[in-house]
Design a protein around this motif. Structure first.
Motif, short mmCIF file in Angstrom:
data_model
loop_
_atom_site.label_atom_id
_atom_site.label_comp_id
_atom_site.label_asym_id
_atom_site.label_seq_id
_atom_site.Cartn_x
_atom_site.Cartn_y
_atom_site.Cartn_z
N ASN A 189 0.87 -1.17 0.00
CA ASN A 189 0.00 0.00 0.00
C ASN A 189 0.90 1.22 0.00
OD1 ASN A 189 -1.82 2.06 0.43
ND2 ASN A 189 -2.70 1.21 2.30
N ILE A 190 0.94 1.94 -1.11
CA ILE A 190 1.80 3.12 -1.23
C ILE A 190 1.00 4.30 -0.70
CG2 ILE A 190 3.27 4.46 -2.78
CD1 ILE A 190 3.92 1.47 -2.74
N ASN A 191 1.25 4.62 0.56
CA ASN A 191 0.44 5.61 1.26
C ASN A 191 1.36 6.45 2.13
OD1 ASN A 191 -1.20 6.81 3.37
ND2 ASN A 191 -2.88 5.50 2.68
N SER A 192 1.30 7.76 1.98
CA SER A 192 2.22 8.61 2.75
C SER A 192 1.92 8.58 4.24
CB SER A 192 2.14 10.06 2.23
OG SER A 192 0.82 10.57 2.39
N ALA A 193 0.65 8.38 4.60
CA ALA A 193 0.29 8.39 6.01
C ALA A 193 0.54 7.05 6.69
CB ALA A 193 -1.18 8.77 6.18
N ALA A 194 0.26 5.96 5.98
CA ALA A 194 0.38 4.64 6.60
C ALA A 194 0.76 3.59 5.56
CB ALA A 194 -0.93 4.25 7.28
N PRO A 195 2.01 3.65 5.07
CA PRO A 195 2.44 2.64 4.10
C PRO A 195 2.51 1.26 4.75
CG PRO A 195 4.31 3.94 4.85
CD PRO A 195 3.09 4.58 5.42
N THR A 196 2.18 0.22 3.97
CA THR A 196 2.20 -1.13 4.51
C THR A 196 2.78 -2.11 3.49
OG1 THR A 196 -0.06 -1.57 3.74
CG2 THR A 196 0.19 -0.76 6.01
N VAL A 197 3.21 -3.25 4.00
CA VAL A 197 3.59 -4.38 3.16
C VAL A 197 2.73 -5.56 3.58
CG1 VAL A 197 5.43 -5.96 2.47
CG2 VAL A 197 5.99 -3.58 2.99
N HIS A 198 2.11 -6.20 2.60
CA HIS A 198 1.30 -7.39 2.86
C HIS A 198 1.98 -8.60 2.24
CE1 HIS A 198 -2.51 -5.35 4.28
NE2 HIS A 198 -1.77 -4.34 3.85
N TYR A 199 1.79 -9.73 2.88
CA TYR A 199 2.47 -10.96 2.44
C TYR A 199 1.55 -12.15 2.67
CZ TYR A 199 6.20 -14.50 2.06
OH TYR A 199 6.98 -15.58 1.69
N GLY B 271 -1.59 -12.62 2.32
CA GLY B 271 -2.86 -12.40 3.00
C GLY B 271 -2.80 -11.71 4.34
N ARG B 272 -1.62 -11.28 4.77
CA ARG B 272 -1.55 -10.60 6.06
C ARG B 272 -0.60 -9.40 5.97
NH1 ARG B 272 3.12 -12.16 9.00
NH2 ARG B 272 4.29 -13.83 7.94
N GLN B 273 -0.88 -8.41 6.82
CA GLN B 273 -0.01 -7.25 6.87
C GLN B 273 1.19 -7.57 7.74
OE1 GLN B 273 -1.91 -3.50 7.86
NE2 GLN B 273 -0.01 -2.68 8.72
N LEU B 274 2.37 -7.25 7.23
CA LEU B 274 3.59 -7.51 7.98
C LEU B 274 3.84 -6.40 9.00
CD1 LEU B 274 6.01 -8.68 5.13
CD2 LEU B 274 4.75 -10.11 6.75
N VAL B 275 4.33 -6.80 10.16
CA VAL B 275 4.73 -5.82 11.16
C VAL B 275 6.10 -5.28 10.78
CG1 VAL B 275 3.39 -6.94 12.96
CG2 VAL B 275 5.78 -7.60 12.61
N LYS B 276 6.52 -4.23 11.46
CA LYS B 276 7.81 -3.63 11.15
C LYS B 276 8.95 -4.57 11.54
CE LYS B 276 10.91 0.16 12.33
NZ LYS B 276 11.13 1.36 13.15
N TYR B 277 9.96 -4.66 10.67
CA TYR B 277 11.18 -5.40 10.95
C TYR B 277 12.28 -4.41 11.32
CZ TYR B 277 9.07 -9.63 9.09
OH TYR B 277 8.26 -10.72 8.90
N PHE C 27 9.96 -1.41 2.73
CA PHE C 27 10.44 -1.71 4.09
C PHE C 27 11.26 -0.54 4.63
CE2 PHE C 27 9.70 -6.23 2.96
CZ PHE C 27 9.01 -6.63 4.11
N GLU C 28 12.05 0.09 3.76
CA GLU C 28 12.83 1.25 4.19
C GLU C 28 11.90 2.40 4.61
OE1 GLU C 28 15.83 2.34 1.30
OE2 GLU C 28 16.20 0.24 0.84
N MET C 29 10.80 2.58 3.87
CA MET C 29 9.82 3.61 4.23
C MET C 29 9.24 3.35 5.61
SD MET C 29 7.68 4.14 0.68
CE MET C 29 6.37 5.01 1.53
N LEU C 30 9.13 2.08 5.97
CA LEU C 30 8.57 1.72 7.27
C LEU C 30 9.59 1.84 8.40
CD1 LEU C 30 6.55 -1.42 6.12
CD2 LEU C 30 5.59 0.76 6.88
N GLY C 31 10.84 2.19 8.06
CA GLY C 31 11.84 2.43 9.07
C GLY C 31 12.79 1.29 9.34
N SER C 32 12.75 0.24 8.50
CA SER C 32 13.66 -0.89 8.68
C SER C 32 15.05 -0.53 8.18
CB SER C 32 13.16 -2.12 7.92
OG SER C 32 11.88 -2.52 8.37
#
Length: 299
Positions: free
Chosen positions: A40-50, A52-58, A80-85
């Motif tokens: 989900n390319i979203n400036s407020a809440a980007p996510t990675v899904h895998y 069928g489930r949303q991945l937590v931050k690594y 993942f880099e956008m999420l702070g990993s």
């Protein structure tokens, strides 16, 4: 820490060793196929899904992305880099290294010695291209090739013209490089982590071949490198912005020449040849820098 290894095949030697090294240090490790990720390319809440489930931050991500999936694999890594990993090698540096022309241009700009290299798509004058790199024998490479695939040694001018014309018929980008005869089918693979060469091996092509890749039947032995070779390997790695790299060097009469910088170097050949625990060294680097990255990203 919670660590993700981005790889299509967790059974590969490098993935297994990295997982073992992480788990030995009590980290939680997931091996994730990047092609099964969606984002989900979203400036407020980007996510990675895998699957069928949303991945937590690594806390950290180790990219083991094959060259065939560089485009999508690096897109997932950027997310993942956008999420702070913390990424062991970031997406931008991997993209630079995978583009053979761009990487050679960057290395040349920094004064790093390379084999004389020509680049072409549909050369109008094949003969002039051959003259530009010093004539035959010469090496012709497909830009998209890996592990020695798409690499041809043309020993005569006629053979060189035929190979270049054939590759031109494939509508492909090609590199034409001088053949460094004195290397005699040998090169040096330097494994760089951070600002240090942690291991080096000399690879020898099998009889009748000039490609020293271990995947193509080459052999290897530990080797002591010079300070100049060590400095060049580190500078080449840093020029492309990589934290970990395999730098391939030819020993030419005029000095060491960088052939290629690999952003996802395999561990099997170098670990078994040197008996060094490279995976643990990589994990040590991740532990040191992932903590700094968390502090930096929160500041």
């Amino acid at each position: 820490m919670k660590i993700a290894i981005l790889s299509r095949d967790g059974s590969l030697y490098s993935c297994k060793r990295l997982r073992e090294a992480a788990e030995a240090r009590k980290h939680v490790v997931d091996i994730i196929d990047p092609l099964s990720c969606y984002m989900n390319i979203n400036s407020a809440a980007p996510t990675v899904h895998y699957r069928g489930r949303q991945l937590v931050k690594y806390d950290a991500v180790i990219p083991r992305i094959g060259s065939q999936i560089t485009f999508y694999g690096t897109a997932v890594l950027r997310q993942f880099e956008m999420l702070g990993s913390f990424a062991l090698n970031n997406a931008l540096s991997i993209t630079r290294a995978r583009d053979k022309l761009h990487s050679l241009q960057l290395l040349a700009r920094e004064g790093i010695d390379l084999p004389i290299t020509g680049f072409a798509h549909s050369p109008d004058d094949t003969s002039d291209l051959i003259d530009m790199v010093g004539g035959a024998p010469l090496v012709v490479k497909l830009v998209e090739g890996t592990q020695g695939i798409g690499v041809v040694l043309a020993e005569t001018r006629q053979a060189a013209e035929s190979v270049i014309d054939a590759f031109r018929g494939l509508n492909a980008h090609i590199l034409v490089q001088e053949y460094v005869r004195e290397a005699q089918g040998r090169d040096i693979r330097c494994l760089v982590i951070g600002n240090e060469v942690v291991a080096a091996i000399e690879r020898q092509a099998k009889e009748g071949d000039f490609r020293s890749n271990l995947h193509r039947g080459g052999t290897a032995r530990p080797v002591i490198i010079t300070e100049r070779e060590r400095a060049i390997a580190v500078k080449a790695t840093q020029t492309l912005g990589l934290s970990v790299a395999g730098v391939d060097i030819l020993r030419a009469t005029r000095g060491p020449l960088v052939m290629e910088v690999n952003a996802s170097p395999g561990l099997e050949g170098i670990e078994r040849t040197t008996q060094l625990d490279i995976a643990d060294m990589m994990m040590d680097f991740i532990e040191q820098h992932a903590r700094d990255w968390v502090v930096y990203s929160m500041s």
